[in-house]
Design a protein around this motif. Structure first.
Motif, mmCIF file in Angstrom:
data_model
loop_
_atom_site.group_PDB
_atom_site.id
_atom_site.type_symbol
_atom_site.label_atom_id
_atom_site.label_comp_id
_atom_site.label_asym_id
_atom_site.label_seq_id
_atom_site.Cartn_x
_atom_site.Cartn_y
_atom_site.Cartn_z
ATOM 1 N N ALA A 218 -4.416 4.726 -4.014
ATOM 2 C CA ALA A 218 -3.078 5.173 -4.410
ATOM 3 C C ALA A 218 -2.248 4.011 -4.951
ATOM 4 C CB ALA A 218 -2.362 5.832 -3.236
ATOM 5 N N LYS A 219 -2.656 2.760 -4.628
ATOM 6 C CA LYS A 219 -1.978 1.597 -5.194
ATOM 7 C C LYS A 219 -2.404 1.366 -6.631
ATOM 8 C CE LYS A 219 -1.920 -1.291 -1.071
ATOM 9 N NZ LYS A 219 -2.538 -2.507 -0.486
ATOM 10 N N GLY B 81 0.349 3.969 -8.156
ATOM 11 C CA GLY B 81 0.926 2.752 -7.595
ATOM 12 C C GLY B 81 1.993 2.162 -8.493
ATOM 13 N N ARG B 103 0.076 -9.049 2.589
ATOM 14 C CA ARG B 103 -0.861 -8.990 1.461
ATOM 15 C C ARG B 103 -1.073 -7.563 0.984
ATOM 16 N NH1 ARG B 103 -6.156 -11.998 2.790
ATOM 17 N NH2 ARG B 103 -6.924 -10.720 1.095
ATOM 18 N N GLN B 104 -1.018 -6.608 1.935
ATOM 19 C CA GLN B 104 -1.236 -5.215 1.532
ATOM 20 C C GLN B 104 -0.076 -4.714 0.675
ATOM 21 O OE1 GLN B 104 -3.131 -2.556 4.315
ATOM 22 N NE2 GLN B 104 -3.348 -4.163 5.828
ATOM 23 N N VAL B 105 1.129 -5.212 0.991
ATOM 24 C CA VAL B 105 2.284 -4.816 0.175
ATOM 25 C C VAL B 105 2.219 -5.528 -1.179
ATOM 26 C CG1 VAL B 105 4.787 -4.810 0.017
ATOM 27 C CG2 VAL B 105 3.691 -4.399 2.221
ATOM 28 N N GLU B 107 -0.325 -6.481 -2.884
ATOM 29 C CA GLU B 107 -1.478 -6.201 -3.740
ATOM 30 C C GLU B 107 -1.101 -5.438 -5.014
ATOM 31 O OE1 GLU B 107 -4.623 -3.991 -1.857
ATOM 32 O OE2 GLU B 107 -6.082 -4.956 -3.174
ATOM 33 N N LEU B 111 -1.394 -6.381 -9.041
ATOM 34 C CA LEU B 111 -2.181 -5.502 -9.900
ATOM 35 C C LEU B 111 -1.374 -5.000 -11.095
ATOM 36 C CD1 LEU B 111 -5.059 -4.246 -9.688
ATOM 37 C CD2 LEU B 111 -3.955 -2.216 -8.782
ATOM 38 N N HIS B 112 -0.153 -4.487 -10.834
ATOM 39 C CA HIS B 112 0.582 -3.792 -11.896
ATOM 40 C C HIS B 112 1.628 -4.657 -12.572
ATOM 41 C CE1 HIS B 112 -1.259 0.013 -11.042
ATOM 42 N NE2 HIS B 112 -0.907 -0.038 -9.782
ATOM 43 N N ILE B 159 4.706 -0.216 0.507
ATOM 44 C CA ILE B 159 3.572 -0.231 -0.434
ATOM 45 C C ILE B 159 3.819 0.777 -1.551
ATOM 46 C CG2 ILE B 159 1.129 0.401 -0.683
ATOM 47 C CD1 ILE B 159 0.665 -0.807 2.096
#
Lengths: 316, 312
Positions: A218-219, B81, B103-105, B107, B111-112, B159
């Protein structure tokens, strides 16, 4: 963490002691008289008896065990019956071959198996998955010494790229030494990689359905990005367990492979010592290998806590 | 901005969601309510293009001028995302247990938005503060198991909002949380959606959750939209017997005996012909053997029931 390591170390020592007792008993029962092997079948009875007394073979088992293990504890591994050399030196020479061989085999097997397993899981049910499963089935079925023979036929006799056997020694340079180890470590690694790839595949497949993989998708991560970045680490515990369990198999395999490739390693030493009833060498090498296996198992346990942060709290 | 037309979903050829249509502009919010098995979660997954392989969607999901159902995987990865964020039900399992939350937030930002590690970490910290995680700076390096359920859900929201999406999907975001925490998370979602002018789709089995958070509501039963309209209107004056039953089944005034809807949602492939609710409905009669269409009863208000005028 310090307490955890201390407890781990105590367990390791206790296991090693138990292993030494078993080893000693098994080799004590083994038929064959070292004194007879040394002197030959024509030897006189009194010479034999004198040699036995000199080697301490006439002592009771407990005395001989304590003498052996007491020596090992202070670094005195005894004198080889046949080579007439300190066993410690013999072992050190051979370890310079076997340790790099085993390490190279583990690196090769992991480097092949983990990408293959993740790829198979990522393309579950499609062509790449089938090809990897089929290849690993073959890898599991074929014994490593036969793979060794095939590799020699292909790469040294056919293509002439790599030596077919022997070891030039590290003093000949790192390049030639590594070149001599590539084919044997490949032969050791391939069957292990086949098993490891299957474990990786099923472990990753189990993780694929987890909610955090969906969160990762979903990211905006692609399927394989999500698997590599979020799936693999969580799938790693069974993989590391198998790598640890494979280590003793690797050591056992090294005995065969070192003979196929005429490498002067620990495996070959054990093989020769066995043939010559060189019990002291046999005992020391076997104890060393047992120690290595125990050490690797402990490293695996410690690795668990590095992989999964949830295990750290319980340990401290 | 989001225009869904005749979206239907079938699982292994069996219809799981009958065609539904709705549209949503920025700043608007829609609640989707239904029991488990009503097709509401499938609808949410379809909106972000993450339906399981066995599910097939038909119709049109027009998002910012592009039909999500016709886009390829690479194009969907660009949208997920970035323009559409999603918050999931289980904060316990929706975060990677082996990665620090910071790190999960971060990511999605890498990426974008092409941020480097440092920039993404700084932005992740700002997001964690924005979702009101106390002592956020000290928590960046913590793992999900070190956080409470409510805080984990806040991380989930951080996230989802990381790349400033225009559409936020929340699938049962409070179901797994304590009641006291539920209200906080709902307030947070509503506040953040309002601040950023997001379109919000909130999915819940709980009418109460939707009541306070979304302007409009759509009630799904057995894969069919049975009633839709402004939330306040629908809750005050339900026109479908199922909606009325859901309202009566909500814990209300102290001492009042809780009423239930008899029976359960029919499983996929065993849905009755005609009105899908008729087996459980007190008003059902011969007319219900024919499937009722969604009919406008007032501006913006639709009901699919032959007896829509018989409810008190």
């Amino acid at each position: 963490m310090a307490l955890f390591l201390a407890r781990r170390l105590a367990t390791m020592l206790a296991t090693l002691m138990a292993a030494s007792v078993v080893l000693f008993l098994v080799l004590d029962i083994l038929p064959g008289d070292p004194a007879l092997v040394m002197l030959g079948t024509e030897a006189q009875a009194d010479t034999l008896a004198a040699l036995r007394r000199q080697m301490g073979l006439d002592q009771p088992a407990l005395t001989r065990y304590l003498a052996w293990i007491g020596g090992v504890a202070v670094g005195d591994f005894g004198l080889s019956y046949t080579w007439r050399l300190p066993v410690a030196g013999l072992i050190l020479d051979r370890m310079a071959v076997t340790v790099p061989l085993a390490a190279l085999a583990i690196v090769i097997s992991t480097a092949i198996a983990i990408p293959a397993g993740v790829l198979a899981a990522a393309s579950h049910g499609r062509a790449a998955d089938w090809v990897i499963i089929a290849a690993s089935q073959i890898g599991v079925a074929v014994p490593n010494f036969w793979i060794g023979i095939l590799l020699v036929l292909g790469f040294s006799i056919g293509l002439g790229w790599l030596p077919s056997g022997g070891f030039p020694g590290w003093e000949a340079g790192v390049g030639p030494a590594i070149a001599a180890l590539i084919l044997p470590s490949l032969a050791l690694a391939l069957p292990q990689a086949a098993i490891l790839a299957r474990v990786t595949r099923s472990s990753v497949l189990e993780v694929v359905g987890e909610d955090y993989i969906r969160t990762a998708r979903a990211k905006g991560l692609s399927r394989s990005q999500a698997l590599w970045r979020h799936g693999l680490r969580n799938a790693l515990i069974p993989i590391v367990t198998i790598i640890g369990l494979q280590f003793p198999v690797l050591i056992a395999g090294a005995i065969l492979i070192e003979n196929v490739f005429a490498l002067p390693g620990l495996g070959r030493l054990i093989f020769q010592a066995l043939g010559q009833r060189d019990l002291i060498v046999l005992k020391d090498v076997a104890l060393l290998l047992a120690g290595l296996v125990i050490l690797v198992n402990s490293l695996v346990d410690i690795t668990y806590t590095l992989i999964d942060p949830r295990l750290r709290g319980r340990v401290a | 901005m989001l225009d869904v037309r005749d979206l239907a979903i079938a699982i292994n050829g069996m219809p799981a969601l009958e065609p539904v249509s709705f549209s949503l502009a920025r700043g608007q919010s829609l609640g989707i309510v239904g029991e488990s098995g009503s097709g509401k979660s499938l609808l949410a997954l379809a909106l972000i293009g993450l339906l399981p392989p066995a599910a097939k969607a038909t119709g049109v999901i027009d998002f910012e001028g592009r039909d999500l159902l016709t886009l390829d995987e690479a194009a969907l990865c660009q949208i997920r995302g970035a323009s559409i964020g999603m918050v999931f039900q289980e904060p316990m399992t929706a975060l990677n247990p082996a990665q620090p939350i910071g790190r999960q937030v971060a990511e999605g930002l890498v990426l974008h938005r092409g941020l480097d590690r440092m920039g993404a970490a700084a932005e992740a910290l700002r997001l964690l503060e924005r979702v009101r995680i106390p002592g956020a700076a000290g928590r960046m390096a913590q793992y999900p198991h070190e956080l409470s359920g409510g805080q984990r859900q806040r991380v989930g929201i951080a996230i989802a909002l990381a790349c400033q999406p225009t559409l936020l999907l929340a699938d049962e975001p409070t179901t797994a949380l304590d009641v006291t925490v539920q209200a906080e998370i709902l307030d947070l979602l509503a506040d953040l959606a309002a601040e950023d002018g997001l379109a919000l789709v909130l999915i819940s089995h709980d009418l109460g959750v939707v009541a306070t958070t979304t302007a409009r509501v759509m009630v799904l039963y057995a894969g069919q939209c049975v009633e839709t309209g402004p939330t306040a209107d629908v809750l005050a004056n339900p026109r479908h017997p199922y909606t009325a039953g859901l309202l009566r089944a909500m814990p209300g005034a102290a001492g009042a005996r809780l009423q239930t809807i008899p029976g359960s949602v029919p499983p996929l492939g065993q849905r009755p012909t005609g009105c899908s609710f008729r087996d459980r409905c007190g008003l059902a009669d011969a007319a219900c053997a024919e499937r009722p269409d969604l009919i406008a009863v007032a501006p913006g208000r639709h009901v699919a029931c032959h007896h829509r005028d018989q409810l008190p």
